[in-house]
Design a protein around this motif. Structure first.
Motif, PDB file in Angstrom:
ATOM      1  N   VAL A 181       0.839  -1.208   0.000  1.00 30.23           N
ATOM      2  CA  VAL A 181       0.000   0.000   0.000  1.00 30.23           C
ATOM      3  C   VAL A 181       0.871   1.255   0.000  1.00 30.23           C
ATOM      4  CG1 VAL A 181      -1.690   1.318   1.341  1.00 30.23           C
ATOM      5  CG2 VAL A 181      -1.971  -1.150   1.063  1.00 30.23           C
ATOM      6  N   ALA A 182       1.960   1.233   0.769  1.00 26.53           N
ATOM      7  CA  ALA A 182       2.862   2.387   0.821  1.00 26.53           C
ATOM      8  C   ALA A 182       3.550   2.610  -0.524  1.00 26.53           C
ATOM      9  CB  ALA A 182       3.901   2.204   1.920  1.00 26.53           C
ATOM     10  N   ALA A 183       3.933   1.533  -1.205  1.00 21.16           N
ATOM     11  CA  ALA A 183       4.594   1.672  -2.509  1.00 21.16           C
ATOM     12  C   ALA A 183       3.649   2.265  -3.544  1.00 21.16           C
ATOM     13  CB  ALA A 183       5.116   0.315  -2.972  1.00 21.16           C
ATOM     14  N   VAL A 184       2.420   1.752  -3.598  1.00 23.69           N
ATOM     15  CA  VAL A 184       1.446   2.300  -4.551  1.00 23.69           C
ATOM     16  C   VAL A 184       1.141   3.757  -4.214  1.00 23.69           C
ATOM     17  CG1 VAL A 184      -0.935   2.113  -5.400  1.00 23.69           C
ATOM     18  CG2 VAL A 184       0.454   0.048  -5.096  1.00 23.69           C
ATOM     19  N   GLY A 185       1.023   4.065  -2.918  1.00 25.38           N
ATOM     20  CA  GLY A 185       0.773   5.444  -2.516  1.00 25.38           C
ATOM     21  C   GLY A 185       1.892   6.377  -2.923  1.00 25.38           C
ATOM     22  N   SER A 186       3.145   5.931  -2.779  1.00 24.66           N
ATOM     23  CA  SER A 186       4.274   6.782  -3.170  1.00 24.66           C
ATOM     24  C   SER A 186       4.297   7.016  -4.669  1.00 24.66           C
ATOM     25  CB  SER A 186       5.596   6.151  -2.711  1.00 24.66           C
ATOM     26  OG  SER A 186       5.903   4.978  -3.446  1.00 24.66           O
TER      27      SER A 186
END
Length: 364
Positions: free
Chosen positions: A76-81
């Motif tokens: 989720v953090a990677a997609v958000g970044s």
């Protein structure tokens, strides 16, 4: 349909969160391996490449993260970044015509084992925490990415071990070719956990006992060329992705055949390769992979991109990280434009994959 293109990328890596952090860490050749806190992780004295100070609640906020496991938080953090980058377009990269493909090994081995253990140790088999149950499902991370960011198109999880990243890229090109989506976020994720540590320790055998584990998530934006914008320029064209199955004792032959097949499908020659990037599987398999690429494309091409082992054994996230590292390295080398990148993955269970990309422009 013309070959699809990669127009953006980001990552959560042992260097930190974001594409720029990964690119800078590779340029500076900073080491990421460190001793593991044995009390926190419940493992013997060992070293690993962990995402620094990563915790889903700290990275994503308290809302919706109380029961979120580590691999889901990383994805989720990677997609958000990626979606927070200046050139991102929420209109096209999320919504009804956007798809997500996530490569994994088993999802979260830690969540699966913890949930099963609670059922066995409880007074009754159903004395389990229902909030934890979704984490034990393999497609939890992909589902949460879709929910968090409103990605309403096809949502797919592919379990392929070290080959999962390239298998996901192949699946993404098929979604575009069949008109199922206009944009695909192609991701892969792997977590560090006590469960993964012990699984690797007991399944690797004697040939690679000391290779440190790594963790992280990487994500690519894959689109048809006609959808390229000035904000998201084409970084690399996906010319071909091919796969093979290596039977016992036939890894070298399968790898060589897979590389030849991918280059033939791309209508390209090995000497066009600016970079040839192996997946650095632990042990003999990784050495074979590097030798096959050196024989096909030359030693200089194999050495051009930093070795994936710089961030540890990231298993299912390997292929996607390899492509991210290609794009990060090509951004600082003007000679790369128009040349090829040959990316391979090989898993000890027999899966072999090769992708051929044509580099077009700086990535960050």
């Amino acid at each position: 349909m013309t070959a699809p293109v990669i127009t953006g990328w980001s990552a959560v890596s042992p260097y930190g969160i974001g594409a720029e952090v990964l690119a800078e860490g590779l340029r500076a050749q900073r080491a990421t391996v460190a001793p593991v806190d044995t009390t926190r992780w419940r493992v013997p004295t060992s070293r690993a490449h962990l995402v620094p100070d990563f915790d889903p609640r700290k990275a994503l906020g308290k809302k919706g993260t109380r029961s979120m496991d580590r691999v889901t938080g990383l994805a989720v953090a990677a997609v958000g970044s990626l979606l927070d980058q200046p050139g991102a377009s929420r209109e096209t990269e999320t919504g009804e015509r956007a798809a997500l493909v996530l490569g994994t090994t088993t999802g979260s081995a830690a969540s699966m084992m913890d949930f099963t253990r609670s059922s066995l140790e409880g007074e009754r088999p159903y004395d389990v925490d229902p909030a934890v149950m979704p984490n034990a499902v393999m497609n939890c991370a992909a589902g949460q990415c879709g929910i968090w960011y409103g990605i309403k198109g096809p949502n797919t999880t592919l379990a392929g071990g070290r080959a999962a990243g390239l298998l996901s890229l192949n699946y993404a090109t098929r979604l575009l070719a069949t008109g199922r989506a206009d944009t695909v976020l192609c991701a892969a994720a792997e977590e560090y956990s006590p469960a993964r540590y012990w699984l690797e320790k007991h399944s690797r055998g004697a040939e690679a006992p000391g290779v440190p584990l790594g963790e992280g998530a990487a994500v690519l934006v894959v689109q048809p060329r006609e959808n390229v914008t000035e904000a998201r320029p084409a970084l690399a064209e996906v010319l071909a992705v091919r796969t093979r199955v290596a039977l016992a004792g036939q890894a070298r032959e399968a790898l060589a055949a897979c590389v030849r097949s991918a280059l033939d499908a791309a209508e390209a020659k090995p000497e066009e390769a600016w970079a040839a990037v192996p997946g650095d599987a632990p042990g003999l398999l990784g050495h074979l992979e590097r030798e096959v690429l050196a024989e096909a494309c030359g030693g200089a091409a194999v050495d051009r991109v930093p070795a994936l082992s710089r961030i540890g054994d990231v298993s299912a996230a390997s292929g996607t990280f390899q492509i991210a590292m290609v794009l990060a390295t090509a951004a600082t080398d003007p000679v790369a434009a128009g040349r090829l990148a040959v990316v391979t993955s090989a898993d000890r269970d027999g899966s072999v994959a090769c992708a051929v990309l044509r580099l077009e422009a700086p990535s960050c």
